[in-house]
Scaffold this motif. Sequence first.
Motif, PDB file in Angstrom:
ATOM      1  N   LYS A   1       0.810  -1.210   0.000  1.00  0.00           N
ATOM      2  CA  LYS A   1       0.000   0.000   0.000  1.00  0.00           C
ATOM      3  C   LYS A   1       0.847   1.265   0.000  1.00  0.00           C
ATOM      4  O   LYS A   1       0.349   2.351  -0.273  1.00  0.00           O
ATOM      5  CB  LYS A   1      -0.931  -0.006   1.220  1.00  0.00           C
ATOM      6  CG  LYS A   1      -1.928  -1.160   1.213  1.00  0.00           C
ATOM      7  CD  LYS A   1      -2.828  -1.109   2.429  1.00  0.00           C
ATOM      8  CE  LYS A   1      -3.821  -2.269   2.416  1.00  0.00           C
ATOM      9  NZ  LYS A   1      -4.710  -2.248   3.604  1.00  0.00           N
ATOM     10  N   ASN A   2       2.129   1.129   0.344  1.00  0.00           N
ATOM     11  CA  ASN A   2       2.998   2.299   0.392  1.00  0.00           C
ATOM     12  C   ASN A   2       3.655   2.598  -0.946  1.00  0.00           C
ATOM     13  O   ASN A   2       4.422   3.550  -1.067  1.00  0.00           O
ATOM     14  CB  ASN A   2       4.099   2.097   1.448  1.00  0.00           C
ATOM     15  CG  ASN A   2       3.520   2.039   2.845  1.00  0.00           C
ATOM     16  OD1 ASN A   2       2.429   2.529   3.077  1.00  0.00           O
ATOM     17  ND2 ASN A   2       4.239   1.423   3.761  1.00  0.00           N
ATOM     18  N   ASN A   3       3.389   1.760  -1.946  1.00  0.00           N
ATOM     19  CA  ASN A   3       3.954   1.961  -3.279  1.00  0.00           C
ATOM     20  C   ASN A   3       5.479   2.027  -3.225  1.00  0.00           C
ATOM     21  O   ASN A   3       6.112   2.884  -3.836  1.00  0.00           O
ATOM     22  CB  ASN A   3       3.404   3.248  -3.917  1.00  0.00           C
ATOM     23  CG  ASN A   3       3.730   3.322  -5.404  1.00  0.00           C
ATOM     24  OD1 ASN A   3       3.841   2.294  -6.064  1.00  0.00           O
ATOM     25  ND2 ASN A   3       3.874   4.526  -5.920  1.00  0.00           N
ATOM     26  N   ASN A   4       6.069   1.124  -2.458  1.00  0.00           N
ATOM     27  CA  ASN A   4       7.522   1.098  -2.322  1.00  0.00           C
ATOM     28  C   ASN A   4       8.132   0.374  -3.523  1.00  0.00           C
ATOM     29  O   ASN A   4       8.295  -0.841  -3.525  1.00  0.00           O
ATOM     30  CB  ASN A   4       7.933   0.392  -1.025  1.00  0.00           C
ATOM     31  CG  ASN A   4       7.586   1.227   0.188  1.00  0.00           C
ATOM     32  OD1 ASN A   4       7.779   2.428   0.178  1.00  0.00           O
ATOM     33  ND2 ASN A   4       7.063   0.598   1.225  1.00  0.00           N
ATOM     34  N   GLN A   5       8.435   1.105  -4.547  1.00  0.00           N
ATOM     35  CA  GLN A   5       9.029   0.543  -5.755  1.00  0.00           C
ATOM     36  C   GLN A   5      10.415   1.151  -5.952  1.00  0.00           C
ATOM     37  O   GLN A   5      10.642   2.318  -5.649  1.00  0.00           O
ATOM     38  CB  GLN A   5       8.156   0.843  -6.984  1.00  0.00           C
ATOM     39  CG  GLN A   5       6.725   0.333  -6.858  1.00  0.00           C
ATOM     40  CD  GLN A   5       6.651  -1.181  -6.825  1.00  0.00           C
ATOM     41  OE1 GLN A   5       7.526  -1.855  -7.347  1.00  0.00           O
ATOM     42  NE2 GLN A   5       5.606  -1.710  -6.213  1.00  0.00           N
ATOM     43  N   LEU A   6      11.326   0.339  -6.478  1.00  0.00           N
ATOM     44  CA  LEU A   6      12.667   0.842  -6.746  1.00  0.00           C
ATOM     45  C   LEU A   6      12.674   1.606  -8.065  1.00  0.00           C
ATOM     46  O   LEU A   6      12.263   1.090  -9.095  1.00  0.00           O
ATOM     47  CB  LEU A   6      13.664  -0.318  -6.819  1.00  0.00           C
ATOM     48  CG  LEU A   6      13.901  -1.059  -5.503  1.00  0.00           C
ATOM     49  CD1 LEU A   6      14.867  -2.208  -5.725  1.00  0.00           C
ATOM     50  CD2 LEU A   6      14.445  -0.128  -4.450  1.00  0.00           C
ATOM     51  N   ASP A   7      13.121   2.862  -8.023  1.00  0.00           N
ATOM     52  CA  ASP A   7      13.177   3.673  -9.233  1.00  0.00           C
ATOM     53  C   ASP A   7      14.203   3.125 -10.213  1.00  0.00           C
ATOM     54  O   ASP A   7      15.172   2.479  -9.836  1.00  0.00           O
ATOM     55  CB  ASP A   7      13.568   5.117  -8.887  1.00  0.00           C
ATOM     56  CG  ASP A   7      12.521   5.800  -8.042  1.00  0.00           C
ATOM     57  OD1 ASP A   7      11.432   5.233  -7.909  1.00  0.00           O
ATOM     58  OD2 ASP A   7      12.800   6.889  -7.526  1.00  0.00           O
ATOM     59  N   GLU A   8      13.986   3.399 -11.474  1.00  0.00           N
ATOM     60  CA  GLU A   8      15.005   3.079 -12.467  1.00  0.00           C
ATOM     61  C   GLU A   8      16.195   4.007 -12.247  1.00  0.00           C
ATOM     62  O   GLU A   8      16.041   5.197 -12.005  1.00  0.00           O
ATOM     63  CB  GLU A   8      14.441   3.261 -13.878  1.00  0.00           C
ATOM     64  CG  GLU A   8      13.380   2.240 -14.258  1.00  0.00           C
ATOM     65  CD  GLU A   8      13.932   0.824 -14.293  1.00  0.00           C
ATOM     66  OE1 GLU A   8      15.113   0.662 -14.642  1.00  0.00           O
ATOM     67  OE2 GLU A   8      13.184  -0.105 -13.952  1.00  0.00           O
ATOM     68  N   SER A   9      17.374   3.464 -12.346  1.00  0.00           N
ATOM     69  CA  SER A   9      18.570   4.249 -12.077  1.00  0.00           C
ATOM     70  C   SER A   9      18.802   5.299 -13.154  1.00  0.00           C
ATOM     71  O   SER A   9      18.553   5.071 -14.336  1.00  0.00           O
ATOM     72  CB  SER A   9      19.787   3.332 -11.991  1.00  0.00           C
ATOM     73  OG  SER A   9      20.957   4.092 -11.802  1.00  0.00           O
ATOM     74  N   MET A  10      19.285   6.457 -12.715  1.00  0.00           N
ATOM     75  CA  MET A  10      19.655   7.528 -13.637  1.00  0.00           C
ATOM     76  C   MET A  10      21.170   7.699 -13.692  1.00  0.00           C
ATOM     77  O   MET A  10      21.668   8.622 -14.332  1.00  0.00           O
ATOM     78  CB  MET A  10      19.006   8.844 -13.201  1.00  0.00           C
ATOM     79  CG  MET A  10      17.493   8.850 -13.213  1.00  0.00           C
ATOM     80  SD  MET A  10      16.815  10.458 -12.706  1.00  0.00           S
ATOM     81  CE  MET A  10      17.298  11.488 -14.108  1.00  0.00           C
ATOM     82  N   GLU A  11      21.894   6.813 -13.026  1.00  0.00           N
ATOM     83  CA  GLU A  11      23.340   7.015 -12.907  1.00  0.00           C
ATOM     84  C   GLU A  11      24.093   6.723 -14.200  1.00  0.00           C
ATOM     85  O   GLU A  11      25.286   7.020 -14.301  1.00  0.00           O
ATOM     86  CB  GLU A  11      23.890   6.171 -11.757  1.00  0.00           C
ATOM     87  CG  GLU A  11      23.240   6.471 -10.417  1.00  0.00           C
ATOM     88  CD  GLU A  11      23.067   7.957 -10.155  1.00  0.00           C
ATOM     89  OE1 GLU A  11      24.048   8.711 -10.312  1.00  0.00           O
ATOM     90  OE2 GLU A  11      21.942   8.379  -9.813  1.00  0.00           O
ATOM     91  N   HIS A  12      23.410   6.157 -15.186  1.00  0.00           N
ATOM     92  CA  HIS A  12      24.058   5.954 -16.480  1.00  0.00           C
ATOM     93  C   HIS A  12      24.279   7.281 -17.213  1.00  0.00           C
ATOM     94  O   HIS A  12      25.024   7.339 -18.194  1.00  0.00           O
ATOM     95  CB  HIS A  12      23.200   5.038 -17.360  1.00  0.00           C
ATOM     96  CG  HIS A  12      21.895   5.654 -17.771  1.00  0.00           C
ATOM     97  ND1 HIS A  12      20.790   5.658 -16.943  1.00  0.00           N
ATOM     98  CD2 HIS A  12      21.528   6.320 -18.897  1.00  0.00           C
ATOM     99  CE1 HIS A  12      19.794   6.284 -17.550  1.00  0.00           C
ATOM    100  NE2 HIS A  12      20.210   6.697 -18.736  1.00  0.00           N
ATOM    101  N   LEU A  13      23.653   8.342 -16.713  1.00  0.00           N
ATOM    102  CA  LEU A  13      23.789   9.650 -17.360  1.00  0.00           C
ATOM    103  C   LEU A  13      25.165  10.262 -17.136  1.00  0.00           C
ATOM    104  O   LEU A  13      25.569  11.168 -17.874  1.00  0.00           O
ATOM    105  CB  LEU A  13      22.717  10.606 -16.835  1.00  0.00           C
ATOM    106  CG  LEU A  13      21.258  10.205 -17.098  1.00  0.00           C
ATOM    107  CD1 LEU A  13      20.310  11.161 -16.394  1.00  0.00           C
ATOM    108  CD2 LEU A  13      20.979  10.181 -18.598  1.00  0.00           C
ATOM    109  N   VAL A  14      25.868   9.812 -16.104  1.00  0.00           N
ATOM    110  CA  VAL A  14      27.183  10.367 -15.789  1.00  0.00           C
ATOM    111  C   VAL A  14      28.184   9.233 -15.610  1.00  0.00           C
ATOM    112  O   VAL A  14      27.813   8.074 -15.435  1.00  0.00           O
ATOM    113  CB  VAL A  14      27.139  11.226 -14.498  1.00  0.00           C
ATOM    114  CG1 VAL A  14      26.265  12.449 -14.692  1.00  0.00           C
ATOM    115  CG2 VAL A  14      26.648  10.403 -13.312  1.00  0.00           C
TER     116      VAL A  14
END
Length: 355
Positions: free
Chosen positions: A107-120
């Motif tokens: 119910k807390n919508n605890n999902q792992l975000d897609e990483s953005m670290e490939h940008l740097v």
Amino acid sequence: MDTPQGSEAEFIVKYRQEYYDLSKFMHKHPGGINTLKGLNQADMTARFMKAPPHSDAAMYLMKEYKVKPEDSRVPKTKARHQGRRVDNGQDSQEQEQEQQPREPEDKNNNQLDESMEHLVDWSKAMLPQIANITTCYDEWVHKPVDRPLRLFGPWYLEMLTKTPWWLVPTFWIPVIMWCAWEDIYSSWQDKSQLAVFIAYFLFGVLLWTFLEYTLHRWVFHIKLESNSGPWICTFHFMIHGLHHKVPFDPMRLVFPPLPGAFLAMLIYTPLSYFLIQPRIVLSGALAGYLCYDMMHYYLHYGNPSFRHIVHMKRYHYQHHFTHQDLGYGISSPLWDVVFKTRIHLRKLKYQLRWS
């Protein structure tokens, strides 16, 4: 056995069929080390879902501690069935795939975000790369990681960006004493001037708390858009963005003294024409700044037991991981109350600790 602060022992937890090594994160955990009690080598999914919702920033940070399936730290589970003989007389090496337990609804919508670290490229100096990610810089910089960051390429510039906490009082205490010494001596000789000295000194401390709030809110957290230019993004990252990106870097939690002295003179020079007793006010403001910088370091790496400091540690972590547009006061929430940017923390049933 649960891992104490500073221990190198592994603290492996399971979440959604993935494994994480939290041994280096436990004493940094905003929710305290005691909330992780009993989770070593255990599945924390059920407890995690029952806990108060974790922010997107917190979930993003969680990926930093993920352990790859082939890592030796991942517990090995035995196959439910061994190889069996089939009708043609050959040994079958097939094993039934382990059935995954059905997870309760999150119910807390605890999902792992897609990483953005490939940008740097984290193996290179970060500051020159900011100009390449301006369209998504504001989103990227508020997704924290726990890894080393190099700001400049040349070692002599990089060295100036790292400051051990003890260097700040070593530099500023003599400066404060030099600013206030003449007035302290005069007050000692003439007791009638003592109240005047204390009043202007405390006014300087109060003035610092206002500067702390205004700088943090309107300079360090300047509103950035997708079309913000490379110069403004680079400037923001250099003065404050890097702290939100790598909030646990112990060498970048206090402000380097030399740039700090330059900013102090930049602010003090015009104000000195309008202030009465400007040197006393300056010494009070610098004392307030010193307390702020030391408190900021302690809020990140200390284990407070005094109720107010515990509150401010939770308050500051909420600013980092949940409400980046609120909670600008670090040494005091006074101006957050005045300007209605205060973060309201929920009451806890137990005392948090970080060691």
